[in-house]
Scaffold this active site. Sequence first.
Site, mmCIF file in Angstrom:
data_model
loop_
_atom_site.group_PDB
_atom_site.id
_atom_site.type_symbol
_atom_site.label_atom_id
_atom_site.label_comp_id
_atom_site.label_asym_id
_atom_site.label_seq_id
_atom_site.Cartn_x
_atom_site.Cartn_y
_atom_site.Cartn_z
ATOM 1 N N LYS A 295 20.878 -24.460 -5.065
ATOM 2 C CA LYS A 295 21.599 -24.095 -6.301
ATOM 3 C C LYS A 295 21.792 -22.588 -6.384
ATOM 4 O O LYS A 295 22.888 -22.101 -6.640
ATOM 5 C CB LYS A 295 20.800 -24.593 -7.516
ATOM 6 C CG LYS A 295 21.222 -23.992 -8.837
ATOM 7 C CD LYS A 295 20.460 -24.579 -9.999
ATOM 8 C CE LYS A 295 19.285 -23.775 -10.486
ATOM 9 N NZ LYS A 295 19.589 -22.495 -11.110
ATOM 10 N N ASN A 296 20.706 -21.846 -6.157
ATOM 11 C CA ASN A 296 20.774 -20.399 -6.382
ATOM 12 C C ASN A 296 21.506 -19.641 -5.276
ATOM 13 O O ASN A 296 21.768 -18.446 -5.422
ATOM 14 C CB ASN A 296 19.364 -19.823 -6.575
ATOM 15 C CG ASN A 296 18.803 -20.190 -7.942
ATOM 16 O OD1 ASN A 296 19.495 -20.821 -8.744
ATOM 17 N ND2 ASN A 296 17.574 -19.806 -8.204
ATOM 18 N N CYS B 229 18.665 -21.338 -18.930
ATOM 19 C CA CYS B 229 17.414 -21.918 -19.427
ATOM 20 C C CYS B 229 16.692 -20.938 -20.330
ATOM 21 O O CYS B 229 16.682 -19.736 -20.083
ATOM 22 C CB CYS B 229 16.510 -22.282 -18.248
ATOM 23 S SG CYS B 229 16.986 -23.815 -17.457
ATOM 24 N N ARG C 55 15.834 -12.655 -21.008
ATOM 25 C CA ARG C 55 16.886 -12.581 -19.993
ATOM 26 C C ARG C 55 18.018 -11.613 -20.359
ATOM 27 O O ARG C 55 19.186 -12.010 -20.478
ATOM 28 C CB ARG C 55 17.424 -13.982 -19.682
ATOM 29 C CG ARG C 55 16.308 -14.968 -19.409
ATOM 30 C CD ARG C 55 16.807 -16.247 -18.820
ATOM 31 N NE ARG C 55 16.932 -16.165 -17.377
ATOM 32 C CZ ARG C 55 17.343 -17.163 -16.607
ATOM 33 N NH1 ARG C 55 17.660 -18.304 -17.127
ATOM 34 N NH2 ARG C 55 17.425 -17.016 -15.307
ATOM 35 N N ASP D 231 10.155 -19.998 -10.087
ATOM 36 C CA ASP D 231 10.779 -21.327 -10.214
ATOM 37 C C ASP D 231 9.867 -22.461 -9.716
ATOM 38 O O ASP D 231 10.215 -23.637 -9.849
ATOM 39 C CB ASP D 231 12.116 -21.369 -9.452
ATOM 40 C CG ASP D 231 13.192 -20.577 -10.181
ATOM 41 O OD1 ASP D 231 12.938 -20.106 -11.296
ATOM 42 O OD2 ASP D 231 14.298 -20.424 -9.619
ATOM 43 N N ARG E 134 20.778 -30.108 -14.072
ATOM 44 C CA ARG E 134 21.348 -28.780 -13.812
ATOM 45 C C ARG E 134 21.013 -28.310 -12.410
ATOM 46 O O ARG E 134 21.776 -27.532 -11.817
ATOM 47 C CB ARG E 134 20.781 -27.766 -14.813
ATOM 48 C CG ARG E 134 21.166 -28.026 -16.225
ATOM 49 C CD ARG E 134 20.747 -26.894 -17.077
ATOM 50 N NE ARG E 134 21.272 -25.644 -16.513
ATOM 51 C CZ ARG E 134 21.127 -24.465 -17.063
ATOM 52 N NH1 ARG E 134 20.479 -24.361 -18.196
ATOM 53 N NH2 ARG E 134 21.626 -23.394 -16.494
HETATM 54 C C1 UD1 Z 1 17.463 -15.744 -10.769
HETATM 55 C C2 UD1 Z 1 17.468 -17.233 -10.513
HETATM 56 C C3 UD1 Z 1 16.301 -17.893 -11.226
HETATM 57 C C4 UD1 Z 1 14.997 -17.249 -10.826
HETATM 58 C C5 UD1 Z 1 15.071 -15.732 -11.009
HETATM 59 C C6 UD1 Z 1 13.841 -15.007 -10.474
HETATM 60 C C7 UD1 Z 1 19.802 -17.838 -10.226
HETATM 61 C C8 UD1 Z 1 20.998 -18.526 -10.790
HETATM 62 N N1 UD1 Z 1 18.729 -17.801 -11.010
HETATM 63 O O1 UD1 Z 1 17.614 -15.550 -12.169
HETATM 64 O O2 UD1 Z 1 16.290 -19.288 -10.849
HETATM 65 O O3 UD1 Z 1 13.956 -17.754 -11.624
HETATM 66 O O4 UD1 Z 1 16.221 -15.190 -10.323
HETATM 67 O O5 UD1 Z 1 13.608 -15.346 -9.151
HETATM 68 O O6 UD1 Z 1 19.801 -17.381 -9.104
HETATM 69 N N2 UD1 Z 1 16.068 -8.486 -16.028
HETATM 70 C C9 UD1 Z 1 16.291 -7.435 -16.907
HETATM 71 N N3 UD1 Z 1 17.574 -6.971 -17.052
HETATM 72 C C10 UD1 Z 1 18.617 -7.493 -16.342
HETATM 73 C C11 UD1 Z 1 18.381 -8.552 -15.441
HETATM 74 C C12 UD1 Z 1 17.087 -9.022 -15.306
HETATM 75 O O7 UD1 Z 1 15.368 -6.943 -17.560
HETATM 76 O O8 UD1 Z 1 19.749 -7.014 -16.525
HETATM 77 C C13 UD1 Z 1 14.697 -9.006 -15.890
HETATM 78 C C14 UD1 Z 1 14.578 -10.494 -16.294
HETATM 79 O O9 UD1 Z 1 14.405 -10.653 -17.680
HETATM 80 C C15 UD1 Z 1 13.350 -10.920 -15.490
HETATM 81 C C16 UD1 Z 1 13.468 -10.077 -14.204
HETATM 82 O O10 UD1 Z 1 14.346 -8.996 -14.522
HETATM 83 O O11 UD1 Z 1 12.182 -10.536 -16.171
HETATM 84 C C17 UD1 Z 1 14.021 -10.835 -13.036
HETATM 85 O O12 UD1 Z 1 15.216 -11.504 -13.427
HETATM 86 P P1 UD1 Z 1 16.383 -11.819 -12.375
HETATM 87 O O13 UD1 Z 1 15.816 -11.681 -11.008
HETATM 88 O O14 UD1 Z 1 17.573 -11.027 -12.726
HETATM 89 O O15 UD1 Z 1 16.635 -13.355 -12.665
HETATM 90 P P2 UD1 Z 1 18.027 -14.111 -12.742
HETATM 91 O O16 UD1 Z 1 19.012 -13.487 -11.820
HETATM 92 O O17 UD1 Z 1 18.394 -14.334 -14.155
#
Ligand code: UD1
Length: 419
Positions: free
Chosen positions: A22-23, A116, A121, A306, A399
């Site tokens: 998925k990711n 989710c 986020r 995850d 999902r």
């Molecule tokens: C992706 C994955 C999700 C996985 C996560 C961490 C997809 C679709 N989803 O989510 O399944 O659990 O990586 O491996 O690929 N953060 C900020 N500001 C930002 C962006 C992120 O503070 O602009 C923080 C988030 O709140 C979190 C951390 O950074 O605490 C990591 O998040 P991130 O790696 O960006 O996760 P996703 O890309 O949302």
Amino acid sequence: MSKFIIKGPVKLNGEVNISGSKNAALPILFASLLIKEVIEIKNIPKIKDIDVVIKLFIHLGVKIKNDKSLIINASNLYKKFNFPKNLIKSIRASIWLVSPLLVRLKKINMSLPGGCSIGMRPIDLHIKYLQKLGANICIKNNYIIASIDNKFIGSHILMKKNSVGATISVILASIYAKNTTIIDNAAQEPEIEDLINFLNIMGANIKGGGTKKIIIKGVLKLKGGIYRIMDDRIEAGTFLIAAAISKGYILCKNTNPKNLKIVLKKLKYTGAEIKIGKNWCSINMHNKRPKAVNIITGPYPKFPTDMQPQFTLLNCISLGSSIVEETIFENRFLYIHELNKMGAKIFINKNKVFCQGVSTLYSTQKIKATDLRASISLVLAACIAIGITIIDNIDYIDRGYENIEKKLISLGAKIKRLK
Ligand code: UD1
């Protein structure tokens, strides 16, 4: 929302085919908006999050053939700068519309992405780094309003946090940028490497995928082609845990165990026999109860967040006590209350849970799923619990898990879906 009715306890045994990731599929699909020639993507999982992307693409005028593989032709995009809020809100990955559409249409206006509910986020890093590459972008009344004068301009980005999503936003923006972009402290997840492999095959110039330093030289054109998405390491890890908690044996086919190193290591500590090959891995509990093992989640190659709900379930029925620490998402323990209703002894303290292993879980008629990985953890718990468990809100599972009932039933589970 549908319900699952699950009868336990069962031992989960057998072989299972792991689906496409998925990711990896999500960012690769959004990256295909950068390509004006036809591309064919194989091994796309049949899951709800992908259906949402297809709907967004149809809204944009992308021509799609959804057969065994996905054939995408994004040569002509409608000049649509607004998107249906319900679609954007239903997945987190919709944030990856921003970079490609700024490249193609120079302007975009969309609601904040959803996904989710496992934490705040924020998208501050996406915004900050796209600004650094030349975009005019701000959030107003929960909408992202962005435009670009001409082209993104390469820059040096030092990521404040190891963010998968922000690393991908920067990569997508930099493909056709003027000059070179360097990302330091980039996320190293295998799905990002898969995205980079895809883009390089289509003509991009990206080095350093899978490391903390990614270098992207802007190119003039990407071409069409065929690509096969990597397997879903989280799905494979989930099935390994299904075997561990039910004292069974499961062989996961079509999966690269190299991407699961830390999970396999922790499973070995539980006393499981782990075997690996080039594209498979298996676990055998030999009818023994697992031993509890501490985990701390973190960015790849650390333990994946995850897999945290599934591993916590394993700890809650293991011999001994354990601590699970969540360092990525602050609200990823919503399923714990439900496991405790089934007889687990888990206490939450801030970002840590303390599990005292119990030998048996018991069914309950009122369990509620709150997000994707929480749902699978509850489904697996119900498979080993004594009696009939009813899990509400189970649609979350669709999902991210392809054919989940079919796969679990083939391993011995007794599951019925009520619409
Ligand atoms: C992706 C994955 C999700 C996985 C996560 C961490 C997809 C679709 N989803 O989510 O399944 O659990 O990586 O491996 O690929 N953060 C900020 N500001 C930002 C962006 C992120 O503070 O602009 C923080 C988030 O709140 C979190 C951390 O950074 O605490 C990591 O998040 P991130 O790696 O960006 O996760 P996703 O890309 O949302």
